[in-house]
Motif scaffolding. Structure first.
Motif, PDB file in Angstrom:
ATOM      1  N   CYS A   1      -0.865   4.524   2.630  1.00  0.00           N
ATOM      2  CA  CYS A   1      -1.383   3.706   3.718  1.00  0.00           C
ATOM      3  C   CYS A   1      -0.696   4.057   5.022  1.00  0.00           C
ATOM      4  O   CYS A   1      -1.333   4.234   6.048  1.00  0.00           O
ATOM      5  CB  CYS A   1      -1.160   2.227   3.434  1.00  0.00           C
ATOM      6  SG  CYS A   1      -2.502   1.453   2.539  1.00  0.00           S
TER       7      CYS A   1
ATOM      8  N   SER B   1      -0.647  -3.421   4.480  1.00  0.00           N
ATOM      9  CA  SER B   1      -1.773  -2.621   4.962  1.00  0.00           C
ATOM     10  C   SER B   1      -2.330  -3.118   6.280  1.00  0.00           C
ATOM     11  O   SER B   1      -3.206  -2.473   6.860  1.00  0.00           O
ATOM     12  CB  SER B   1      -2.893  -2.606   3.907  1.00  0.00           C
ATOM     13  OG  SER B   1      -3.484  -3.882   3.789  1.00  0.00           O
TER      14      SER B   1
ATOM     15  N   CYS C   1       0.807  -1.221   0.000  1.00  0.00           N
ATOM     16  CA  CYS C   1       0.000   0.000   0.000  1.00  0.00           C
ATOM     17  C   CYS C   1       0.834   1.261   0.000  1.00  0.00           C
ATOM     18  O   CYS C   1       0.321   2.333  -0.273  1.00  0.00           O
ATOM     19  CB  CYS C   1      -0.950  -0.007   1.182  1.00  0.00           C
ATOM     20  SG  CYS C   1      -0.125   0.033   2.756  1.00  0.00           S
TER      21      CYS C   1
END
Length: 311
Positions: A17, A139, A13
């Motif tokens: 993220c 993530s 991510c």
């Protein structure tokens, strides 16, 4: 049970993220609450259709977990029917989560001191089909409550087990090797690469939480270090993971996942010989060239780890 602690989603991510990650570990249990509301309302016998609705209406982490590990209403229903005690027992582990969260905060404070680039995505606790124990990607991490609660083959105390396993999974969310993880069977998924992926997570988790996830490796390998690691060295560039990783089977107390143990020892050898311990932790987490790291660690089959300290 399936493989302890190994399954990673492929997507990374990146910075967007990490900007949303918290400094305090967040453990989300909403999917567990939903599952047990359904479980109790149906007398412990939810239907396949009801379980499919539980999955479909769950958090993003639960839905990713279900897709990645083939968790379906049919498979959960079959597991409840064959092992109802697993789902009753899992409630007991919910009671340790407040203490787990406190201990994880202390562990992650230590990790942040050693590795300032660390950012901590949330951990979701969900209920699945009895396996796997957990998955992780950049993530976040997802833990199967019923699977980890039943995994007393890793650590007998539930609170300790949750702390050390979740610490291991947090390290996976940071590792370079986990960002483009080949599936078993891919020629890139060598014994060395996968063992360093797992063993490095074990070592860093022990460094910050106080223990590895699987406390049995020490007893299984005592006095057999040279034998096991000589065999590992011969196999490490191949992709036959079966003898080394993800090979737990219920039944006799046979050694399993010895690649975790060898990878742990390689990471520890590197750390012990390093003068700058923070830089060593960064290298262990950021390693993306298994052969170069192995060379730099100074590891050799059967080495005593106090030999690395003396270098």
């Amino acid at each position: 049970m399936e493989l302890p602690m190994r399954a990673f989603l492929a997507a990374a991510c990146g910075a967007m993220c990490s900007a949303a990650f918290a400094a305090t570990p967040e453990i989300h249990t909403g999917d567990v609450d939903r599952f047990y509301a359904l479980y109790d309302a149906t007398g412990g016998r939810p239907s396949v259709e009801q379980l499919d609705a539980y999955l479909a209406g769950g958090s993003q982490r639960l839905q990713e977990f279900a897709r990645a590990r083939r968790v379906t209403g049919e498979r959960i229903a079959a597991q409840i029917a064959s092992n109802p005690g697993m789902y009753e027992h899992a409630r007991e582990c919910l009671r340790v989560l407040p203490a787990v969260e406190r201990r994880l905060q202390a562990a992650l404070d230590t990790l942040s001191d050693l590795y300032p680039d660390a950012a901590y995505p949330p951990v979701a606790i969900v209920v699945g089909r009895g396996r796997p124990v957990g998955i992780a990607d950049p993530s976040g991490a997802t833990i199967g409550l019923e699977a980890l609660c039943a995994a007393d083959f890793l650590h007998p105390d539930p609170e300790d087990r949750f702390v050390h396993v979740i610490a291991h999974e947090y390290v996976h969310t940071l590792q370079a090797l986990a960002r483009d993880e080949p599936e078993p069977g891919d020629p890139r998924a060598t014994v060395l690469r996968m063992s360093l992926l797992e063993g490095a997570a074990e070592f860093v988790a022990e460094l910050v939480s106080g223990s590895v996830s699987n406390i049995h490796h020490a007893e299984w390998t005592r006095g057999r270090e040279l034998e096991i690691e000589t065999a590992f060295q011969a196999a490490m560039h191949g992709s036959d993971l079966g003898p080394w990783l993800y090979n737990y089977r219920p039944g006799p107390d046979e050694p399993y996942d010895l690649g975790y143990w060898v990878g742990y020892r390689v990471a520890k050898a590197y750390y012990l010989q390093a003068e700058d311990k923070r830089a060593a932790v960064a290298r262990i987490i950021d390693l993306d060239d298994p052969d170069a790291f192995l060379r730099d660690s100074g590891w050799f089959p059967g080495m005593r780890l106090d030999d690395a300290r003396a270098r």
